[in-house]
Design a protein around this motif. Structure first.
Motif, PDB file in Angstrom:
ATOM      1  N   MET A 270       0.849  -1.179   0.000  1.00 36.66           N
ATOM      2  CA  MET A 270       0.000   0.000   0.000  1.00 36.66           C
ATOM      3  C   MET A 270       0.893   1.240   0.000  1.00 36.66           C
ATOM      4  O   MET A 270       1.775   1.385   0.820  1.00 36.66           O
ATOM      5  CB  MET A 270      -0.889  -0.022   1.235  1.00 36.66           C
ATOM      6  CG  MET A 270      -1.837   1.114   1.297  1.00 36.66           C
ATOM      7  SD  MET A 270      -3.040   0.765   2.595  1.00 36.66           S
ATOM      8  CE  MET A 270      -3.449   2.387   3.061  1.00 36.66           C
ATOM      9  N   ASP A 271       0.625   2.114  -0.946  1.00 41.71           N
ATOM     10  CA  ASP A 271       1.415   3.331  -1.079  1.00 41.71           C
ATOM     11  C   ASP A 271       0.558   4.544  -0.718  1.00 41.71           C
ATOM     12  O   ASP A 271      -0.590   4.646  -1.148  1.00 41.71           O
ATOM     13  CB  ASP A 271       1.868   3.484  -2.536  1.00 41.71           C
ATOM     14  CG  ASP A 271       3.361   3.623  -2.669  1.00 41.71           C
ATOM     15  OD1 ASP A 271       4.047   3.558  -1.650  1.00 41.71           O
ATOM     16  OD2 ASP A 271       3.812   3.805  -3.815  1.00 41.71           O
ATOM     17  N   ILE A 272       1.126   5.449   0.042  1.00 38.77           N
ATOM     18  CA  ILE A 272       0.413   6.673   0.421  1.00 38.77           C
ATOM     19  C   ILE A 272       0.988   7.825  -0.375  1.00 38.77           C
ATOM     20  O   ILE A 272       2.206   8.037  -0.385  1.00 38.77           O
ATOM     21  CB  ILE A 272       0.555   6.945   1.933  1.00 38.77           C
ATOM     22  CG1 ILE A 272      -0.114   5.836   2.734  1.00 38.77           C
ATOM     23  CG2 ILE A 272      -0.044   8.298   2.296  1.00 38.77           C
ATOM     24  CD1 ILE A 272       0.057   5.952   4.228  1.00 38.77           C
ATOM     25  N   ASP A 273       0.124   8.554  -1.037  1.00 37.85           N
ATOM     26  CA  ASP A 273       0.539   9.747  -1.764  1.00 37.85           C
ATOM     27  C   ASP A 273       0.540  10.917  -0.778  1.00 37.85           C
ATOM     28  O   ASP A 273      -0.494  11.531  -0.512  1.00 37.85           O
ATOM     29  CB  ASP A 273      -0.412  10.013  -2.931  1.00 37.85           C
ATOM     30  CG  ASP A 273       0.066  11.144  -3.808  1.00 37.85           C
ATOM     31  OD1 ASP A 273       1.135  11.720  -3.545  1.00 37.85           O
ATOM     32  OD2 ASP A 273      -0.652  11.463  -4.777  1.00 37.85           O
ATOM     33  N   TRP A 274       1.709  11.190  -0.198  1.00 35.33           N
ATOM     34  CA  TRP A 274       1.813  12.176   0.875  1.00 35.33           C
ATOM     35  C   TRP A 274       1.493  13.583   0.387  1.00 35.33           C
ATOM     36  O   TRP A 274       0.981  14.402   1.149  1.00 35.33           O
ATOM     37  CB  TRP A 274       3.197  12.124   1.506  1.00 35.33           C
ATOM     38  CG  TRP A 274       3.405  10.847   2.265  1.00 35.33           C
ATOM     39  CD1 TRP A 274       4.125   9.759   1.846  1.00 35.33           C
ATOM     40  CD2 TRP A 274       2.855  10.507   3.535  1.00 35.33           C
ATOM     41  NE1 TRP A 274       4.060   8.758   2.794  1.00 35.33           N
ATOM     42  CE2 TRP A 274       3.288   9.198   3.842  1.00 35.33           C
ATOM     43  CE3 TRP A 274       2.038  11.171   4.431  1.00 35.33           C
ATOM     44  CZ2 TRP A 274       2.937   8.549   5.016  1.00 35.33           C
ATOM     45  CZ3 TRP A 274       1.697  10.518   5.609  1.00 35.33           C
ATOM     46  CH2 TRP A 274       2.139   9.226   5.896  1.00 35.33           C
ATOM     47  N   GLY A 275       1.765  13.874  -0.844  1.00 41.06           N
ATOM     48  CA  GLY A 275       1.449  15.199  -1.389  1.00 41.06           C
ATOM     49  C   GLY A 275      -0.050  15.461  -1.429  1.00 41.06           C
ATOM     50  O   GLY A 275      -0.535  16.532  -1.052  1.00 41.06           O
ATOM     51  N   THR A 276      -0.787  14.455  -1.872  1.00 41.15           N
ATOM     52  CA  THR A 276      -2.249  14.573  -1.912  1.00 41.15           C
ATOM     53  C   THR A 276      -2.819  14.654  -0.507  1.00 41.15           C
ATOM     54  O   THR A 276      -3.737  15.440  -0.240  1.00 41.15           O
ATOM     55  CB  THR A 276      -2.853  13.382  -2.667  1.00 41.15           C
ATOM     56  OG1 THR A 276      -2.284  13.325  -3.973  1.00 41.15           O
ATOM     57  CG2 THR A 276      -4.355  13.509  -2.777  1.00 41.15           C
ATOM     58  N   LEU A 277      -2.289  13.838   0.400  1.00 39.00           N
ATOM     59  CA  LEU A 277      -2.747  13.866   1.788  1.00 39.00           C
ATOM     60  C   LEU A 277      -2.492  15.237   2.416  1.00 39.00           C
ATOM     61  O   LEU A 277      -3.362  15.786   3.104  1.00 39.00           O
ATOM     62  CB  LEU A 277      -2.052  12.781   2.603  1.00 39.00           C
ATOM     63  CG  LEU A 277      -2.490  12.635   4.057  1.00 39.00           C
ATOM     64  CD1 LEU A 277      -3.966  12.251   4.128  1.00 39.00           C
ATOM     65  CD2 LEU A 277      -1.637  11.612   4.767  1.00 39.00           C
ATOM     66  N   ALA A 278      -1.338  15.820   2.158  1.00 35.84           N
ATOM     67  CA  ALA A 278      -1.034  17.157   2.676  1.00 35.84           C
ATOM     68  C   ALA A 278      -1.955  18.205   2.046  1.00 35.84           C
ATOM     69  O   ALA A 278      -2.383  19.151   2.723  1.00 35.84           O
ATOM     70  CB  ALA A 278       0.422  17.503   2.410  1.00 35.84           C
ATOM     71  N   GLY A 279      -2.276  18.042   0.778  1.00 34.19           N
ATOM     72  CA  GLY A 279      -3.196  18.967   0.113  1.00 34.19           C
ATOM     73  C   GLY A 279      -4.588  18.919   0.711  1.00 34.19           C
ATOM     74  O   GLY A 279      -5.223  19.952   0.944  1.00 34.19           O
ATOM     75  N   VAL A 280      -5.074  17.716   0.979  1.00 34.36           N
ATOM     76  CA  VAL A 280      -6.392  17.557   1.598  1.00 34.36           C
ATOM     77  C   VAL A 280      -6.383  18.169   2.995  1.00 34.36           C
ATOM     78  O   VAL A 280      -7.321  18.861   3.397  1.00 34.36           O
ATOM     79  CB  VAL A 280      -6.802  16.072   1.643  1.00 34.36           C
ATOM     80  CG1 VAL A 280      -8.022  15.863   2.523  1.00 34.36           C
ATOM     81  CG2 VAL A 280      -7.067  15.563   0.236  1.00 34.36           C
ATOM     82  N   PHE A 281      -5.314  17.935   3.748  1.00 38.84           N
ATOM     83  CA  PHE A 281      -5.198  18.510   5.083  1.00 38.84           C
ATOM     84  C   PHE A 281      -5.184  20.035   5.019  1.00 38.84           C
ATOM     85  O   PHE A 281      -5.862  20.710   5.801  1.00 38.84           O
ATOM     86  CB  PHE A 281      -3.926  18.005   5.778  1.00 38.84           C
ATOM     87  CG  PHE A 281      -3.706  18.637   7.116  1.00 38.84           C
ATOM     88  CD1 PHE A 281      -4.454  18.242   8.213  1.00 38.84           C
ATOM     89  CD2 PHE A 281      -2.760  19.631   7.281  1.00 38.84           C
ATOM     90  CE1 PHE A 281      -4.264  18.832   9.447  1.00 38.84           C
ATOM     91  CE2 PHE A 281      -2.558  20.227   8.514  1.00 38.84           C
ATOM     92  CZ  PHE A 281      -3.309  19.821   9.606  1.00 38.84           C
ATOM     93  N   GLY A 282      -4.434  20.590   4.076  1.00 43.13           N
ATOM     94  CA  GLY A 282      -4.347  22.051   3.940  1.00 43.13           C
ATOM     95  C   GLY A 282      -5.684  22.683   3.579  1.00 43.13           C
ATOM     96  O   GLY A 282      -6.076  23.702   4.154  1.00 43.13           O
ATOM     97  N   VAL A 283      -6.387  22.070   2.641  1.00 42.36           N
ATOM     98  CA  VAL A 283      -7.696  22.603   2.244  1.00 42.36           C
ATOM     99  C   VAL A 283      -8.689  22.489   3.397  1.00 42.36           C
ATOM    100  O   VAL A 283      -9.452  23.418   3.669  1.00 42.36           O
ATOM    101  CB  VAL A 283      -8.214  21.872   0.982  1.00 42.36           C
ATOM    102  CG1 VAL A 283      -9.667  22.209   0.711  1.00 42.36           C
ATOM    103  CG2 VAL A 283      -7.354  22.224  -0.217  1.00 42.36           C
ATOM    104  N   SER A 284      -8.665  21.357   4.094  1.00 44.63           N
ATOM    105  CA  SER A 284      -9.573  21.174   5.237  1.00 44.63           C
ATOM    106  C   SER A 284      -9.295  22.201   6.325  1.00 44.63           C
ATOM    107  O   SER A 284     -10.220  22.788   6.891  1.00 44.63           O
ATOM    108  CB  SER A 284      -9.426  19.771   5.819  1.00 44.63           C
ATOM    109  OG  SER A 284      -9.755  18.810   4.864  1.00 44.63           O
ATOM    110  N   LEU A 285      -8.031  22.420   6.634  1.00 44.88           N
ATOM    111  CA  LEU A 285      -7.664  23.406   7.643  1.00 44.88           C
ATOM    112  C   LEU A 285      -8.068  24.808   7.206  1.00 44.88           C
ATOM    113  O   LEU A 285      -8.623  25.585   8.000  1.00 44.88           O
ATOM    114  CB  LEU A 285      -6.160  23.340   7.915  1.00 44.88           C
ATOM    115  CG  LEU A 285      -5.637  24.257   9.009  1.00 44.88           C
ATOM    116  CD1 LEU A 285      -6.218  23.861  10.352  1.00 44.88           C
ATOM    117  CD2 LEU A 285      -4.118  24.202   9.055  1.00 44.88           C
TER     118      LEU A 285
END
Length: 79
Positions: A1-16
């Protein structure tokens, strides 16, 4: 399982960011509601046209919060 950390950080940034915007809009709505004389009016509460503008501003801020919340619920709940 691979995590796309860039996308995860983007989702976190938009949510915040959206969270901060909603909190600020709600706070501005409460401040405008108080200036309009609703609740316990402050001694320096303006009268006349300023109260109407403050009331309209409060309603618009609360409507913006409600719109963002409804959109978030629409994204979460499958329809």
């Amino acid at each position: 399982m691979d995590i796309d950390w860039g996308t995860l950080a983007g989702v976190f940034g938009v949510s915040l960011g959206i969270t901060v915007v909603v909190v600020v809009m709600f706070s501005l709505g409460l401040a405008a509601w108080a200036r309009a004389g609703h609740g316990e009016p402050a001694p320096d509460t303006p009268s006349g046209r300023h109260q109407k503008v403050a009331a309209v501003t409060a309603v618009l801020c609360f409507a913006a919060c409600l719109t963002v919340t409804a959109y978030g619920i629409d994204l979460i709940v499958p329809g």
